[in-house]
Design an enzyme around this catalytic site. Structure first.
Site: not given
Ligand code: GRF
Length: 217
Positions: A87, A106, A142, A89
């Site tokens: 999460m 994403h 993104d 950048i």
């Molecule tokens: C996923 O939906 C991904 O696209 C988003 O955060 C979520 C992560 O889920 N960035 P996980 O940790 O892989 O279960």
């Protein structure tokens, strides 16, 4: 066998999908290191359960955090870095070092709904079709060249969580497939676009009804 490094901040179901695809030989790859900026990220627990080197790297100092990730990945001979629910950048410094071998997933059809909680953004905007995207990471979040996309229908009675759950199942398909295409040398970055060279498809063996997959899946 492609050596993969994974960045994750949360529960790690995308990491699990990659590990499973490696273990059941869907992709010729091995996760050699998992790094998280969250000490209690369940993704780290998943790595440990599979005997994969799991690292918590404090992110209070961004530059130190990224240098440590780079050091860990280099020390494990990582050939492809994957953001799987990471999460933060990444800075231009990191992107430059890993560009072309750093991909991300994403949960929306980029360029729509960049940023956090893309699933909620889509639901609140009122789109009827959303989905997920894998792409090479570049210096803008993104934004990098797109590898695969898959479209998922929004249902009338969807909540943010029911929609996120439906998209997540498809994320678990296109992310491993993107790694597979990379390992096979079938991804060619041409400016803003990614050309996918001819080869096999996963459509027959691993696709959901009601989901529309881009060329190359
Ligand atoms: C996923 O939906 C991904 O696209 C988003 O955060 C979520 C992560 O889920 N960035 P996980 O940790 O892989 O279960």
């Amino acid at each position: 066998m492609l050596r993969v490094g994974v960045l994750a901040s949360g529960r790690g179901t995308n990491l699990q999908a990659i590990i499973d695809a490696c273990n059941n030989k869907m992709i010729n790859a091995r996760v050699v290191a998992v790094v998280s900026d969250k000490e209690n990220a369940y993704a780290l627990e998943r790595a440990r359960k599979h005997g994969i080197e799991a690292y918590y790297v404090d992110a209070s100092d961004k530059e130190k955090h990224e240098r440590k990730i780079d050091e860990i990945f280099e020390s494990h001979g990582v050939e492809l870095a994957v953001g799987a629910g990471y999460m933060r950048i990444l800075s231009p410094w990191f992107i430059k070092r890993w560009y072309g071998k750093l991909i991300n997933i994403h949960p929306a059809l980029l360029p729509s709904f960049k940023g956090i909680d893309a699933q909620r953004q889509a639901l609140e905007y009122g789109v009827k079709i959303t989905g997920c995207t894998t792409h090479f990471m570049d210096e803008k979040p993104d934004h990098g060249p797109i590898i695969l996309q898959a479209a998922v229908r929004v249902k009338e009675d969807d909540t943010r969580d029911s929609l996120a759950e439906r998209i997540l199942k498809v994320e678990h398909q296109i992310l491993p497939r993107s790694i597979d295409l990379f390992e096979k040398g079938r991804l060619v970055i041409e400016g803003r676009k990614v050309k996918i060279l001819p080869g096999d498809s996963w459509l027959e063996k691993y696709s959901y009804p009601d989901v529309f997959y881009s060329e190359g899946y």
